[in-house]
Write an enzyme that holds these catalytic residues in place. Structure first.
Site, PDB file in Angstrom:
ATOM      1  N   SER A 250       0.846  -1.205   0.000  1.00  0.00           N
ATOM      2  CA  SER A 250       0.000   0.000   0.000  1.00  0.00           C
ATOM      3  C   SER A 250       0.883   1.256   0.000  1.00  0.00           C
ATOM      4  O   SER A 250       0.403   2.348  -0.308  1.00  0.00           O
ATOM      5  CB  SER A 250      -0.930   0.018   1.222  1.00  0.00           C
ATOM      6  OG  SER A 250      -0.197  -0.211   2.409  1.00  0.00           O
TER       7      SER A 250
ATOM      8  N   GLU B 194      -9.507  -9.632   3.339  1.00  0.00           N
ATOM      9  CA  GLU B 194      -9.768  -8.245   2.939  1.00  0.00           C
ATOM     10  C   GLU B 194     -11.077  -8.129   2.174  1.00  0.00           C
ATOM     11  O   GLU B 194     -11.316  -8.852   1.185  1.00  0.00           O
ATOM     12  CB  GLU B 194      -8.604  -7.711   2.072  1.00  0.00           C
ATOM     13  CG  GLU B 194      -8.861  -6.280   1.593  1.00  0.00           C
ATOM     14  CD  GLU B 194      -7.627  -5.527   1.121  1.00  0.00           C
ATOM     15  OE1 GLU B 194      -6.507  -6.056   1.217  1.00  0.00           O
ATOM     16  OE2 GLU B 194      -7.802  -4.387   0.652  1.00  0.00           O
TER      17      GLU B 194
HETATM   18  O1  KIV Z   1      -0.471  -3.435   1.546  1.00  0.00           O
HETATM   19  C1  KIV Z   1      -1.191  -3.373   2.545  1.00  0.00           C
HETATM   20  O2  KIV Z   1      -1.222  -2.375   3.270  1.00  0.00           O
HETATM   21  C2  KIV Z   1      -2.032  -4.533   2.846  1.00  0.00           C
HETATM   22  C3  KIV Z   1      -3.032  -4.385   3.952  1.00  0.00           C
HETATM   23  C4  KIV Z   1      -4.115  -3.465   3.596  1.00  0.00           C
HETATM   24  C5  KIV Z   1      -3.530  -5.711   4.416  1.00  0.00           C
HETATM   25  O3  KIV Z   1      -1.911  -5.526   2.218  1.00  0.00           O
END
Ligand code: KIV
Length: 282
Positions: free
Chosen positions: A50, A187
């Site tokens: 993310s 998720e």
């Molecule tokens: O990349 C990320 O932050 C994630 C979480 C939202 C689980 O995979």
């Protein structure tokens, strides 16, 4: 004297599930945030891909590279004293072959100093999970909405509502558990399916947009701190509005610089002080 807190391990997380204690996980991308989240009691820090969206400003997580995740893992590992640090395997760092996945995970453990890795996908990656675990690398699974499949899924959409969706998710979770995953992120799936999966597997489930029936929760730290005022999906609870707070503080600083109100004499050094005692910038 400051004592070093006992590190959260994959065994700790398993015991927490057995005791019915919920696991608090957040994303982290740098040492300062890692220190703050760790001191505030977060059990697990995920160096998530993310970061491609919230740190790098991309539309999806797809452009993030393994080197970038390793770099951010090193920073987070330096800041976290108690929390378990998970390195996220970015898009196309493990999908091409088992060997590629082994090498990529090894790099995050060796160069990123993280304590485990996370990868997206269920049964399709069972063999890789089992090989990694066999090599001593703990693996967190991730099913439901898997953002690296953004284009395959047609966007960031709730998963598991289609006919057979519940059964597929349950089968994926069971397969990951059998392959040796120590935890599974769920998720964006309906809360009742997440609750059923959490009861069906012995490893902890960590939900994001998956309701209260999971063994733990994870949020992107920038989202829960309200860094982006324009982004408020249903599953995010904002515990702060730091975006507005930061903008207010910076506007104040800019005004002080322009007016000459900053710095004051107390915020400046003098020659006389330097003679009496060597100046220290703090
Ligand atoms: O990349 C990320 O932050 C994630 C979480 C939202 C689980 O995979």
């Amino acid at each position: 004297m400051q004592t070093t807190p006992r590190r959260v391990t994959i065994q700790t997380l398993r015991q927490m599930k057995e005791r019915g204690e919920r696991i608090a996980m957040l994303t982290a991308y740098d040492a300062t945030f890692a220190r703050l989240l760790d001191e505030a009691g977060a059990d697990v820090l995920l160096v998530g891909d993310s970061l491609g969206m919230v740190v790098q400003g991309h539309e999806t997580t797809l452009p993030v590279t393994l080197d970038e995740i390793a770099y951010h893992c090193r920073a987070v590992a330096r800041g976290a004293r108690r929390a378990h640090v998970v390195g996220d395997m970015p898009f196309m760092s493990y999908q091409a072959s088992i060997e590629q996945g082994m090498t990529s995970a090894g790099k995050l453990m060796k160069e990123g100093n993280c304590h485990s890795v996370k990868l997206e996908g269920g049964a399709v990656h069972a063999e890789l999970v089992s090989r990694l675990v066999g090599a001593g690398i703990p693996v967190m699974g991730h099913i439901g909405l898997t953002p690296q499949s953004f284009h395959q899924l047609g966007g960031f959409k709730v998963q598991g509502r289609d006919p057979g969706g519940r059964e597929r998710l349950l089968a994926d979770a069971r397969t990951l558990e059998e392959a040796g995953a120590y935890a599974i992120v769920l998720e964006a799936i309906p809360a009742d399916i997440a609750r059923e999966i959490s009861a069906a597997v012995s490893v902890p489930t960590i939900g994001i947009g998956a309701g209260a029936g999971c063994d733990g929760q994870v949020l992107v730290v920038y989202d829960m701190l309200g860094m982006d005022e324009s982004f408020k999906p249903r599953f995010v609870r904002r515990y702060e509005t730091l975006g507005a707070t930061i903008k207010g503080a910076v506007a104040h600083y800019v005004a002080d610089v322009r007016s000459g109100a900053f710095p004051s004499d107390a915020e400046s050094f003098t020659v006389a002080e330097n003679k009496a005692a060597p100046a220290h910038v703090e």
